[in-house]
Design a protein around this motif. Structure first.
Motif, PDB file in Angstrom:
ATOM      1  N   ARG A 475     -58.359 -68.546  60.428  1.00 50.95           N
ATOM      2  CA  ARG A 475     -57.675 -68.008  59.258  1.00 50.95           C
ATOM      3  C   ARG A 475     -58.143 -66.615  58.857  1.00 50.95           C
ATOM      4  N   THR A 524     -58.439 -60.059  56.140  1.00 50.86           N
ATOM      5  CA  THR A 524     -57.208 -60.846  55.997  1.00 50.86           C
ATOM      6  C   THR A 524     -57.530 -62.331  56.073  1.00 50.86           C
ATOM      7  N   ASN A 526     -55.388 -65.823  56.123  1.00 50.82           N
ATOM      8  CA  ASN A 526     -54.004 -66.240  56.324  1.00 50.82           C
ATOM      9  C   ASN A 526     -53.936 -67.720  56.715  1.00 50.82           C
ATOM     10  N   GLN A 528     -51.065 -69.366  57.010  1.00 53.43           N
ATOM     11  CA  GLN A 528     -49.775 -69.684  57.614  1.00 53.43           C
ATOM     12  C   GLN A 528     -49.915 -70.224  59.032  1.00 53.43           C
ATOM     13  N   PHE A 538     -52.201 -66.465  51.441  1.00 49.61           N
ATOM     14  CA  PHE A 538     -52.462 -65.251  52.220  1.00 49.61           C
ATOM     15  C   PHE A 538     -53.142 -64.252  51.281  1.00 49.61           C
ATOM     16  N   GLN A 540     -55.141 -60.273  51.462  1.00 48.32           N
ATOM     17  CA  GLN A 540     -55.580 -59.131  52.268  1.00 48.32           C
ATOM     18  C   GLN A 540     -56.191 -58.059  51.366  1.00 48.32           C
TER      19      GLN A 540
END
Length: 770
Positions: A475, A524, A526, A528, A538, A540
């Motif tokens: 992730r 980052t 994430n 997803q 999410f 960033q």
């Protein structure tokens, strides 16, 4: 005769009512439409509301079948099915039949079976003495089922003990007992027991028990009806095979870089090379990736105890190298006199070493610029036989504006670029090998862009970047560029362009010759990649600083740093600033695969020292297909400033601060056609320290009143590997209007051509906006 909004609403409600009444019209005789189930819970124990909701949800998920779906309270798909008839003729009626839903009849419902399933689900969460009754309630030609579950407070775990016959496995499990997922005092749960078995299996496999299986573990439960608790005893099954209780070591490690599923290659003789005890097979090994490079990612070593962690690390690192389509491992008991050894064969199917790609696109932008773009690239995936990836690319584009105030203005650009990736940290000092699942990468990038804005200027930009990319886990990504240098210079400026800059000092300062040298870091997170997660997040963070090293050197040499009399490097003024932005997104996935997406973005940048204004390329912009879609690209702000009344053409104005929020509901229409409704809000502002006087500078007390708002609908053609997006939006709030007249919802007039021309914005883009 035009219909009023009131008449249209009455007509719409009437149609919905008729559709609701029509769903039972075509049912077979003596049949009733099943409308769903109602779950009721009764208990003599006092159960916490939150726990009771969870128990009810478990019962609801156990009930079958599902009734026909409702949209706005209407079973629309069932109505469509009925409208199509038994033997539909014509494409439209066949489409209705295919898209609609067959009626769910009460005769297909088995309440007694569902009651038994509910009780079984309750048993799995520690409700051992439940029983569920059901009652069928009929109303006209519809029927529902009421399930009443008689439950008690779930049993809790009193303690867990280990009774493992194998002393080595027993001591290993006891050493990790503190990491057990089964906690005394917590509710009993069958799923937790299953996950705990998987955890113990992973522990054993990391310690050489290659043939062990979670099914070899058995939990025995002793319940106390008086105390409502469970004592668990973990044992091994009696039928466990001997090999599952043996520790295995690695013997031979064989690497095949030329593995293919093609049966014609079966039995083909391959070259063999031995490096650090690893056997390398392949054709033309002198042209393959060097054994030293492959060996760095092979964590299964001769005579070492087998470890599932090292197994997975080897697989992941070889795959993330980017040179192989498939990587898999075959294990077999070693054919040696000693027992407890495994031979491992690593089979790798290579990707083509050389790849050439060319793409021709037709680009249409929200600022009315349209034209073709040609992208070509050549990739070498083993440049120096160390799995280095060399990417030579060239992009060329031509854009012209066919409407608007700057009609017939056009431009073209050329952008050659060289990128070289090394599958490791490329540093002047030694870094010890890590056990990360992912291979870090070092990137060197050199690019040049030439842009010509006819009747305005020519722009030349050079950029050099040196940095690293790596992953903490599946992730989390990191990108660090300690060296990021760019130089931009204008030439052939026209008198018209110079006049624009003279009339707008802020724009002039932004377009001055720029030398930027600094570093960036991007983090980052994430989720997803976790496709089964209902709520995915999410995040960033992007940070950048430039010019500080040069300014420090100037200060050490005794020179004062000032934007009024800026210092230079090699004859060029260098930029000095810091820039920070954060972006957060939330994706809520509904069971029907629809999705609600929320996004928030905040960014701030501040020039200082050698600079009074940010370079144009580092400013924040708002408006466009991935921003506030009701406004043309980069046209919002700063603050209350109205760029639409300015004559700067494509030279949009940016800001030092940016705030945006977006909400979008995405839903399926038919097959790969998707729809969306969305609301966007945001703007950009200048800091009070900015010398420009455009709009009001940012203030915490006043920025909320300067937010632009837009809304719209979207159509997407989503074929998984490619998404073509059309978003039609209109402004709801214009920040440049008088303070009490900025909301323009009451001015919406779809039937007015002038209003449509001034307020409807169609965004055409590739991919989702966020």
């Amino acid at each position: 005769m035009a219909l009023s909004i009131k008449n249209i609403s009455i007509l719409f409600i009437t149609c919905l009512f008729l559709a609701a009444c029509n769903v039972t019209k075509h049912l077979p005789p003596d049949e009733k439409l099943y409308t769903g189930a109602v779950i009721k819970l009764e208990s003599v124990d006092k159960i916490h509301k939150r726990k009771k909701r969870s128990i009810k949800s478990i019962a609801e998920n156990a009930v079958r079948p599902e009734p026909n779906k409702k949209i706005l309270g209407i079973r629309l798909k069932l109505w469509m099915y009925n409208q199509a008839g038994e033997n539909p003729k014509g494409k439209f009626k066949k489409w209705l039949k295919k898209t609609g839903e067959t009626p769910v009849l009460m005769s297909s419902v088995k309440p007694a079976v569902s009651s038994a399933i509910i009780d079984a689900r309750f048993f799995n969460i520690g409700i051992f003495r439940s029983y569920t009754e059901y009652k069928i309630v009929e109303k006209g030609r519809m029927a529902k089922v009421i399930y009443t579950g008689h439950i008690h407070d779930p049993y809790v775990v009193k303690e867990i003990t280990y009774a493992i016959s194998d002393s080595s496995i027993n001591s290993l499990m006891l050493s990790e007992k503190g990491k057990s997922l089964i906690k005394p005092g917590h509710d009993y749960g069958l799923e937790i027991l299953k996950i705990e078995r998987i955890r113990i299996d992973a522990l054993l496999k990391d310690n050489g028990y290659f043939y062990f299986n979670p099914e070899h573990l058995l939990f025995k439960a002793d319940t106390s009806k008086i105390n409502h608790d469970v004592t668990l005893r973990l044992t091994l099954k009696d039928s466990i095979p001997a090999e599952a209780l043996s520790v295995y070591r690695i013997n031979n490690v064989i690497v095949d870089q030329d593995y293919s599923l093609n049966e014609e290659e079966a039995g083909q003789i391959k070259d063999t090379l031995v490096y650090q005890g690893i056997y390398f097979l392949g054709k033309d090994l002198e042209m393959k990736i060097r054994p030293k490079v492959i060996a760095r990612s092979v964590y299964l070593k001769k005579n070492e105890i087998y470890s599932r962690k090292n197994h997975n690390t080897t697989l992941n690192r070889l795959m993330t190298m980017g040179n192989f389509k498939f990587v898999r491992m075959n294990f077999a008991k070693s054919d040696t006199s000693a027992t407890g050894f495994l031979d491992v064969t690593i089979l790798m199917t290579p990707m083509p070493v050389h790849t050439f790609r060319a793409e021709l696109e037709l680009v249409s932008k929200s600022n009315n610029y349209t034209g073709p773009r040609l992208n070509t690239s050549y990739i070498n995936r083993n440049t120096f036989r160390g799995a280095e990836l060399l990417n030579l690319s060239m992009a060329a584009s031509f854009e012209a504006q066919f409407s608007g105030a700057t009609k017939n203005l056009y431009s073209f650009s050329l952008n050659p670029q060289v990128e070289l990736y090394f599958p490791r940290f490329f540093v002047p000092f030694k870094i010890n090998r890590t056990s990360s699942l992912y291979i870090p990468k070092t990137r060197f990038s050199l690019s040049y862009m030439f842009s010509k804005r006819v009747n305005y200027f020519d722009m030349s930009s050079f950029q050099f970047r040196y940095g690293y990319k790596w992953k903490s886990d599946i992730r989390q990504d990191h990108e660090l560029n300690p060296v990021n240098i760019s130089f931009t210079k204008l030439s052939n400026e026209s008198a018209e362009f110079n006049q624009l800059l003279t009339d707008n000092p802020f724009l002039k300062k932004s377009y001055e010759e720029q030398f930027i040298a600094g570093g960036t870091y991007i983090y980052t997170f994430n989720e997803q990649v976790l496709s089964l997660k209902k709520m995915q997040y999410f995040f960033q963070l992007t940070s950048e600083a430039a010019g500080n090293v040069f300014s420090l050197a100037k200060v050490i040499s005794g020179k004062k740093i000032s934007s009024e009399n800026p210092s230079t490097i090699a004859g060029s003024v260098y930029s000095q600033y810091v820039r920070l932005s954060v972006e957060g997104r939330g994706f809520y996935n509904f069971p029907d695969k629809n999705r609600l997406v929320l996004r928030a973005y905040a960014g701030v940048a501040r020039p200082y020292g050698n600079s009074s204004v940010l370079p144009y390329t580092r400013q924040f912009f708002s408006g466009g297909p991935s921003s506030i879609r009701a406004f043309t690209i980069n046209s919002l702000g700063p603050g209350t400033y109205n760029q639409n009344n300015d004559s700067i053409g494509f030279l949009q104005l940016g800001g030092d601060i940016k705030l945006e929020v977006n909400a979008e509901y995405r839903f399926g229409i038919y097959r790969f056609f998707k729809g969306a409704v969305f609301v966007d809000a945001g703007n950009v502002w200048l800091l009070k320290s900015n010398p420009s006087k455009l709009g009001e500078p940012f203030s915490f007390s006043g920025f909320a009143n300067e937010i632009a708002v837009g809304a719209g609908v979207g159509l997407r053609v989503d074929v998984s590997f490619f998404v073509l997006r059309f978003d039609l939006a209109t402004p709801l709030r214009k920040p440049w209007l008088e303070q009490n007249n900025r909301w323009v919802i009451n001015q919406i007039d779809i039937g007015n051509p002038q209003w449509r021309n001034e307020n409807l914005i169609l965004n055409v883009a590739i991919g989702y906006p966020f």
